[in-house]
Design an enzyme around this catalytic site. Sequence first.
Site, short mmCIF file in Angstrom:
data_model
loop_
_atom_site.label_atom_id
_atom_site.label_comp_id
_atom_site.label_asym_id
_atom_site.label_seq_id
_atom_site.Cartn_x
_atom_site.Cartn_y
_atom_site.Cartn_z
N GLU A 156 1.68 2.87 -6.74
CA GLU A 156 2.96 3.50 -6.39
C GLU A 156 3.47 4.49 -7.45
O GLU A 156 4.61 4.37 -7.91
CB GLU A 156 4.01 2.42 -6.11
CG GLU A 156 3.54 1.43 -5.06
CD GLU A 156 4.61 0.39 -4.68
OE1 GLU A 156 5.62 0.27 -5.39
OE2 GLU A 156 4.41 -0.29 -3.67
N GLU A 271 -2.70 -3.51 1.82
CA GLU A 271 -1.54 -4.42 1.91
C GLU A 271 -0.96 -4.47 3.32
O GLU A 271 0.26 -4.54 3.50
CB GLU A 271 -0.46 -3.98 0.91
CG GLU A 271 -0.96 -3.86 -0.51
CD GLU A 271 0.14 -3.63 -1.56
OE1 GLU A 271 1.32 -3.82 -1.25
OE2 GLU A 271 -0.22 -3.25 -2.69
C1 XIL Z 1 5.40 -7.94 -3.83
C2 XIL Z 1 5.10 -9.41 -3.64
O1 XIL Z 1 4.67 -9.61 -2.32
C3 XIL Z 1 6.31 -10.22 -3.95
O2 XIL Z 1 6.00 -11.61 -3.85
C4 XIL Z 1 6.80 -9.88 -5.34
O3 XIL Z 1 7.94 -10.52 -5.62
C5 XIL Z 1 7.08 -8.40 -5.45
O4 XIL Z 1 5.93 -7.69 -5.12
N1 XIL Z 1 3.76 -3.20 -2.85
C6 XIL Z 1 2.92 -3.77 -3.77
C7 XIL Z 1 2.98 -5.22 -4.01
O5 XIL Z 1 2.05 -3.09 -4.32
O6 XIL Z 1 2.66 -5.57 -5.33
C8 XIL Z 1 4.31 -5.81 -3.64
O7 XIL Z 1 4.19 -7.22 -3.72
C9 XIL Z 1 4.71 -5.37 -2.26
C10 XIL Z 1 4.83 -3.88 -2.17
#
Ligand code: XIL
Length: 360
Positions: A156, A271
């Site tokens: 990101e 994701e």
């Molecule tokens: C999120 C997790 O799912 C949560 O449990 C944590 O608290 C915060 O991060 N994009 C990403 C992930 O790259 O690392 C994120 O994961 C969700 C959005």
Amino acid sequence: MTDSFLTRRAALGLLAGTAAEAMWQGSGVAAPAAGPTSEVPYGAAISSYALQDDPAYRAAVATYCQVIVPESEMKWDDLHRNRGEYHFENADRIADFARQHHLALRGHTLAWYGAMPEWVNTISTAAEAERELTGHIHTVVSRYRGLVSSWDVVNEPIPDKPVGVTDLRPFVWSRFLEEDYIPIAFRAAAAADPKAMLVLNEYDIEYVGARFRARRDALRHIVRRLLDRNVPLHAVGLQAHLYADRAIDRDGLQAFVSELKGWGLKILITELDVIDDTLPGPEQARDAAVAAKADDFLEAVFAACRPETIITWGLSDRYTWVPTYNKRADGRLNRPLPLDDAMKPKPLMAVIDRYRRRAA
Ligand code: XIL
């Protein structure tokens, strides 16, 4: 590293082309025929706590996944809470599970604004920033060398609403090192594990609208800069946190993925889930809408390439991050993932399976 481990990593397609070839040359084992020979591996983001406490979850992970990634356990504030002090227990628990069950393991993530420990705010010079960033990457990537087959090196980097292609998300590394933090991170990861597939991961790439076009433009710009500077970038990860009420820009997404592929990059879906808080109707209708949204997205990606893997952000609705920010107002559970909260497959799993086989 054993031959069967080599075979598994190569068969799962989780190695960069050149790295995979180099590895086969040295291994004394016949390299597999080039090209897609098997289904696209499916996997999920995993919680070490659920793995430890919930036998039904453990069984489901072993049943459905060929690849796993820690949901939080390899982030900075989990691993490196105090300067120079690392805590690997939870990440190791997931790594051990992968080893025991012969699953591929991805690493997430080495440079992300979202999970930084407090102590990094005491960094005060560019030299110190570079030392801490590369030191962390060296320590973590070296520890899992040969087991983690691909890393989300930078996650990101683009702000939510980029104002131009060079706009970067402000956080400790970009503040001190500007855009150079990205090549620095990739080079450090490659030095620590020359065989790992190194990935640049982003979200909100797939929708209709000016904001999302701007995000594709900004990502394209970063990728091009890295390739032009010979930075070891092997793949782009499309997070695909899909909003049920947003339209996928199928043509825009397909063209974007084709362009990346044309530059020699691999694509991972890293994701996937469907954010369903706005979906009305009974469960059955909601599950169908969730599956249809993923279908839309996968259709555009598969029209352009065979992704290395399809990973969902969680496996079962029993454990999902979606309600943290997108809880349903009607008090019902969110249903963003391929298995329901009783570990039963939903239509989303059938859609994923269809694309996995289609590419075989
Ligand atoms: C999120 C997790 O799912 C949560 O449990 C944590 O608290 C915060 O991060 N994009 C990403 C992930 O790259 O690392 C994120 O994961 C969700 C959005």
